[in-house]
Scaffold this motif. Sequence first.
Motif, short mmCIF file in Angstrom:
data_model
loop_
_atom_site.label_atom_id
_atom_site.label_comp_id
_atom_site.label_asym_id
_atom_site.label_seq_id
_atom_site.Cartn_x
_atom_site.Cartn_y
_atom_site.Cartn_z
N ARG A 407 0.69 -1.30 0.05
CA ARG A 407 -0.01 0.06 -0.09
C ARG A 407 0.98 1.47 0.02
O ARG A 407 0.37 2.35 -0.47
N MET A 408 2.01 1.26 0.39
CA MET A 408 2.82 2.21 0.33
C MET A 408 2.84 3.41 -0.77
O MET A 408 3.02 4.46 -0.50
N PRO A 409 3.04 2.76 -2.19
CA PRO A 409 2.97 3.67 -3.15
C PRO A 409 1.88 4.55 -3.17
O PRO A 409 1.69 5.58 -4.08
N SER A 410 0.52 4.10 -2.45
CA SER A 410 -0.55 4.91 -2.63
C SER A 410 -0.64 5.96 -1.39
O SER A 410 -1.66 6.58 -1.22
N PRO A 412 -0.61 5.77 1.93
CA PRO A 412 -1.73 5.68 3.06
C PRO A 412 -1.50 6.89 4.02
O PRO A 412 -0.32 7.33 4.42
N PRO A 413 -2.34 7.06 5.00
CA PRO A 413 -2.38 8.07 6.06
C PRO A 413 -1.32 7.61 7.08
O PRO A 413 -1.13 6.55 7.48
N MET A 414 -0.35 8.79 7.41
CA MET A 414 0.81 8.22 8.18
C MET A 414 0.46 7.62 9.49
O MET A 414 1.17 6.87 10.09
N ILE A 415 -0.76 7.84 10.03
CA ILE A 415 -1.17 7.37 11.31
C ILE A 415 -1.52 5.93 11.09
O ILE A 415 -1.02 5.04 11.91
N GLU A 416 -1.82 5.37 9.78
CA GLU A 416 -2.02 4.23 9.66
C GLU A 416 -0.67 3.50 9.68
O GLU A 416 -0.32 2.26 9.94
N VAL A 417 0.23 3.87 8.86
CA VAL A 417 1.51 3.53 8.57
C VAL A 417 2.34 3.20 9.92
O VAL A 417 2.87 2.08 10.28
#
Length: 462
Positions: A407-410, A412-417
């Motif tokens: 999912r990283m190339p899209s 995602p919200p930093m809180i999710e990462v």
Amino acid sequence: MNRTLLIARREYAAYARTVGFWLSLLAFPLFAVLGGAVPVLIRSSEPVRAVAVVEEGPAATGLAAAVQDALKRDADRRAERTRAAAEAAARTTGTPPETTAASGAMASLSRQRLKLVETPADILAAAPGEARDAAVRRWLTDETPKDRRLDAVVFLNRVENQPTARVWTARATDDTVEDFVRDALRSANRMAVFEGAGIDPSVVEAAERFRPEVTVFSPKSASGGEVSFRDKLPAIIGLASGFLLWSLIITGASILLNSVMEEKSNKILEVLLSSASASEILTGKVLGVALLTLTVLAAWGGIGAAGLLNFAPSQAADVGQVLLHGGMLGYFAAFMVGGYLMYAVLFAAIGAFCETPRDAQTLMGPIMMVLIVPMLTMQMALMSPDAPVVRILSWIPFFTPFLMIARMPSDPPMIEVIGAMAGMFAFAVLMVLIAGRAFRAGALSDAKLSWKTFAGAVKRGE
């Protein structure tokens, strides 16, 4: 610490010095290339089928011509696709369309799959029924020399003014001619219906030939407008990174499982326990196999980079930009460390209870079924990285490394990462504590592996 490093070095050398390890290391990129090349080779080497068409009676008049026209339209469409692919590749590489590899590959893939040939006289002369069927069989079997043999004979007719066909084919499993004839007759019937409604045949033919040119735009494209292959590349790399991470982690963990299991059966583990603690042995083995996994990653990465630089230098530059943009390599390293730690200590603990692969099946079966989930879900992440099921599964520590890197190339919200990564490392620490207890108990016990003995070892910690 010295004992841990000695065990790690021993573990690494035990595999790195074997020919089988290097052969298996090279096997993955080799089969990856073959996996993409074999279908192309099969399609390009597929024979052109010789097909005879027979109109059965006056009611079938015009159907053979309709099949011939459909074959011509199909050839035009294939030529157009070949030209478009060559031009797209030329825009990407900056080379003339006729010199691109895509042009040659598409040309071989886009050639006609069948050709219409003159119907043998004995088939035309034979009376409908058994006599004609017998004549057809002769032309489709070994009774006819191979250079003159037919691949299919098609009998066309109209029943209640609707086109029908009987297809005799040399191979019962080959439906190429059947599918083509069905599409051709469907097109012919559509044209007849339109003409019957008073529509000019030239208008119908023009509508059949029309192929719209569709251009895709997105505000998130690199140019802020038209979408190119460069814009799709990050998602492709994310998916490939997820599969690569899955392969590396599971390969390393499986090596660790087999190593511990083999040493348990040969009583080597008992000898090691006489000179080092269970924690030192487990740490050394995990570290040694981790270095082995990094060796595999370096080899695969080197082979991939060399292939891209030699055969697609412009695409290699794009891949490099994607990997360096937004810390993709850093995230890959973090997810690899967390994922490997979770699975490595778990597999090592299971191996400590096992002396044969059959012993490990009690727990490995359910674990491998769980590991199939990210393999299936990662494909969804390519098209819909923010789909609810993908986002929810990304928070499950066992799935986090594979789904989050995909999912990283899209973006995602930093809180999710951060949240998913923190949960993964917290769970990895818990797994180290639990698996460490189980490894210690298993290494010192002759109990057979089961869910009950494994849970009991974790609970007692001895």
